[in-house]
Every structure is written in structure tokens, then in C-alpha cells.
Design an enzyme around this catalytic site. Sequence first.
Site, PDB file in Angstrom:
ATOM      1  N   PRO A   1      -4.801 -14.797   9.790  1.00  0.00           N
ATOM      2  CA  PRO A   1      -3.602 -14.218   9.796  1.00  0.00           C
ATOM      3  C   PRO A   1      -2.622 -14.168   8.521  1.00  0.00           C
ATOM      4  O   PRO A   1      -2.213 -15.187   8.040  1.00  0.00           O
ATOM      5  CB  PRO A   1      -2.793 -14.480  11.162  1.00  0.00           C
ATOM      6  CG  PRO A   1      -3.208 -15.877  11.330  1.00  0.00           C
ATOM      7  CD  PRO A   1      -4.594 -15.984  10.815  1.00  0.00           C
ATOM      8  N   GLU A   2      -2.395 -13.174   7.932  1.00  0.00           N
ATOM      9  CA  GLU A   2      -1.297 -12.971   6.836  1.00  0.00           C
ATOM     10  C   GLU A   2      -0.031 -12.207   7.243  1.00  0.00           C
ATOM     11  O   GLU A   2      -0.211 -12.169   8.650  1.00  0.00           O
ATOM     12  CB  GLU A   2      -1.941 -12.501   5.480  1.00  0.00           C
ATOM     13  CG  GLU A   2      -3.067 -13.117   5.087  1.00  0.00           C
ATOM     14  CD  GLU A   2      -3.842 -12.594   3.876  1.00  0.00           C
ATOM     15  OE1 GLU A   2      -3.118 -11.944   3.209  1.00  0.00           O
ATOM     16  OE2 GLU A   2      -5.025 -12.791   3.816  1.00  0.00           O
TER      17      GLU A   2
ATOM     18  N   LYS B   1       4.323 -16.133   6.652  1.00  0.00           N
ATOM     19  CA  LYS B   1       3.238 -15.987   7.825  1.00  0.00           C
ATOM     20  C   LYS B   1       4.041 -16.967   8.896  1.00  0.00           C
ATOM     21  O   LYS B   1       2.886 -17.512   9.760  1.00  0.00           O
ATOM     22  CB  LYS B   1       2.156 -16.553   7.373  1.00  0.00           C
ATOM     23  CG  LYS B   1       1.464 -15.951   6.132  1.00  0.00           C
ATOM     24  CD  LYS B   1       0.456 -16.304   5.342  1.00  0.00           C
ATOM     25  CE  LYS B   1       0.204 -15.832   4.053  1.00  0.00           C
ATOM     26  NZ  LYS B   1      -0.981 -16.640   3.136  1.00  0.00           N
TER      27      LYS B   1
ATOM     28  N   ARG C   1      -9.918 -24.579  14.526  1.00  0.00           N
ATOM     29  CA  ARG C   1      -9.750 -25.631  13.268  1.00  0.00           C
ATOM     30  C   ARG C   1      -8.756 -26.924  13.704  1.00  0.00           C
ATOM     31  O   ARG C   1      -8.516 -27.613  13.087  1.00  0.00           O
ATOM     32  CB  ARG C   1      -9.353 -25.053  12.106  1.00  0.00           C
ATOM     33  CG  ARG C   1     -10.561 -24.115  11.813  1.00  0.00           C
ATOM     34  CD  ARG C   1     -11.825 -24.801  11.181  1.00  0.00           C
ATOM     35  NE  ARG C   1     -12.628 -23.985  10.778  1.00  0.00           N
ATOM     36  CZ  ARG C   1     -13.835 -23.306  11.400  1.00  0.00           C
ATOM     37  NH1 ARG C   1     -13.831 -23.167  12.666  1.00  0.00           N
ATOM     38  NH2 ARG C   1     -14.653 -22.571  10.660  1.00  0.00           N
TER      39      ARG C   1
ATOM     40  N   ARG D   1       6.546 -17.407 -13.886  1.00  0.00           N
ATOM     41  CA  ARG D   1       5.262 -18.098 -14.046  1.00  0.00           C
ATOM     42  C   ARG D   1       4.157 -17.359 -14.922  1.00  0.00           C
ATOM     43  O   ARG D   1       3.338 -16.802 -14.481  1.00  0.00           O
ATOM     44  CB  ARG D   1       4.717 -18.332 -12.627  1.00  0.00           C
ATOM     45  CG  ARG D   1       5.600 -19.130 -11.883  1.00  0.00           C
ATOM     46  CD  ARG D   1       5.678 -20.640 -12.437  1.00  0.00           C
ATOM     47  NE  ARG D   1       4.716 -21.323 -12.370  1.00  0.00           N
ATOM     48  CZ  ARG D   1       4.024 -21.829 -11.319  1.00  0.00           C
ATOM     49  NH1 ARG D   1       4.862 -21.738  -9.958  1.00  0.00           N
ATOM     50  NH2 ARG D   1       2.892 -22.615 -11.359  1.00  0.00           N
TER      51      ARG D   1
ATOM     52  N   ARG E   1     -10.432 -19.861  -4.148  1.00  0.00           N
ATOM     53  CA  ARG E   1     -10.590 -18.683  -3.219  1.00  0.00           C
ATOM     54  C   ARG E   1     -11.640 -17.704  -3.556  1.00  0.00           C
ATOM     55  O   ARG E   1     -11.505 -17.484  -4.868  1.00  0.00           O
ATOM     56  CB  ARG E   1      -9.120 -17.959  -2.791  1.00  0.00           C
ATOM     57  CG  ARG E   1      -8.352 -19.024  -2.160  1.00  0.00           C
ATOM     58  CD  ARG E   1      -8.835 -19.671  -0.845  1.00  0.00           C
ATOM     59  NE  ARG E   1      -7.844 -20.589  -0.247  1.00  0.00           N
ATOM     60  CZ  ARG E   1      -7.914 -21.709  -0.350  1.00  0.00           C
ATOM     61  NH1 ARG E   1      -8.944 -22.375  -0.912  1.00  0.00           N
ATOM     62  NH2 ARG E   1      -7.094 -22.642  -0.012  1.00  0.00           N
TER      63      ARG E   1
END
Length: 286
Positions: free
Chosen positions: A2-3, A56, A125, A166, A276
Site C-alpha cells: 500500500p502506498e 502512508k 511479513r 537534493r 528497487r
Amino acid sequence: MPELPEVETIRRDLSKLILHKRISKVEVRVAKIVHPYNFKSRIEGLSFIKIKRRAKLLIFELSNKLLMLVHLKMTGQLIYRGHGGNVQAVGGHPIKQDLQKLPNKFSHIIFSFTDGSHLFFNDVRKFGYLKIVDADGFKEIEKKYGIEPFSVSFTLNNFKKVLARRPNLKIKQLLMDQSLIGGLGNIYSDEACFYAGVRPLRRAGNLKEIEIKKLYCAILKVLKLSISKRGTSADDYVDAYGRQGDFVRFLKMYGRAKEKCKICDTPLKTLRIGGRTSNYCPHCQK
DNA sequence: TATATTGTTACACC
DNA sequence: TGGTGTAACAATAT
């Protein structure tokens, strides 16, 4: 996994289902998931009066003003079952078999309400957590979150400032960094880069003005669209009613390794950014 | 049995 | 010191 759109979908669904119901009992089957150690006794007898979201993270406001924070991480789910026994709401990672059987072996925390309904926190998990904090504790936690995409501070100008801060970071990593922008994970950062026509490994500082603007719009567009479809069910997410989110049909990049671009038919490229898996179209994205 | 999975953090390096 | 990059970690399915 889920995001923001999935968490928001769960928030909206649960807000219709559990508010103001008295919590008669809390069963903690896996102690490491809850904090502090006396979680159970801190919650029993109270009710949830409001559910909010930051990035989230779900924030359940309790009737005594304390806050219960819930992070689903990769595979957490919140399932609400009405007193008739039918599953009414799910959010997070679905377990295809045993979904109807609750609790199942992944049900680690169980809330019972006085009307006979239940809220299950399941997590294959066990990476997710439930945590009780007061207002100050929440402030501490909130400090490490960046701009909220649907807040008034998410302006084009502020987005530019984040990129300027950044400049050496790969743009996809920047989008996923919760301390810079809250709520985007692997799925929506890939999608936003595609909508903007920007390759995920471009350095933030090298994006042109127009690309920054496109990316800014892409973030809002992809999040809004996904929320309207009740989120993405890539492998493992179902919404608060146990249904798969529809946004998976709209995914342009995520989980489409070795497939072709939906726009131009060019084979997608797959690479790893920040550990990722990422996909992009070498033709549509520059 | 090795590998992949994700958000978060720890840590090494310059 | 701080920005940057990499690895580790949680636990399980496949």
C-alpha cells in the site's frame, strides 16, 4: 504494498465503518507489532473518533485524544468484519486463500467492538506496526515526513525547492524518499516519471523547468486517478471491502518488466534504483 | 535453499 | 559535518 492511494482508500472505507464503536476487547497475538507494551489496556474501552492519514501512515484518533498510528509496510492489511460475519472491509495485502476465514494465521491483532464486529490487523511479513502516541509523540514522528501531496504546501514552487535541495539524487529516489515527499513508493514514482516523460535515473538537479512542472502535475494526476479507482492491486492489495483496486489496469510501468510501452510499443527497460526494481520506456521518457 | 519483496534505518565513505 | 550510496533488517512465499 500500500502506498498513498491505497492507504487513503482504507482510511475512507474504515471511516464509514468503525467510528464511535466501543472497543470491547483487543487481542494481541504478536507482541512485537504493538507499542507500547501495554497497548491492549490503553485501548480497551475507548473508541475511534476520527481517522487521518499522513503519507502512508494511518492515524486513528481515540476518544481520549491519544493516537493509534498504523503502518502497513509491505504486506499489512486491515480487515473489518461486521457482526454477521461477512467481510466488509479490507485494506492492504490480500491473502487469497483464507480471506473469508478470520482470524487466520496472519491475524496478529484483533479489535472487538461491542456491536459484535471486528477489526483484524493481518500481516504476512510482520513488518507493519500499531503504535499509541500522544500529540507530542506524533509531532516527533511527523517531523521526518516531507510534503504531503494533497496539502496546500505541495505547490510547484515548493516541489522545485525539494529538487534544488537534493540535486544529485536520482529523481525516482527523490520521489520515494518519505522525508522529502510523503506517500509515493515504487509504484507511483515509476508511474509519475512515465506520465512526465522523465527517466527515473535523471538527477533532480538536471531536470528542465518544463520537466519539473510535468512531474509535479504527474504526481497529482496519478495519485488522484488511483484513488478514484480505489488503488492498485499489484499482486497483493485489496481495498477495504476485499475487492481488488482497479488502478492496476491503468499501470503503465510498474510490474511490466519485459513488456512493451502502452503508448509506443517500445520494449520497456528494467533496472534497479536504490535497491528497487524500476521500469521505464526508453522512447517516451528522456 | 536461494531469492525477491519494501519502507526505514544504520553505517561507511569522502 | 553532511551529503551520498550501499547494505541490512523485518518474515515469508515461491
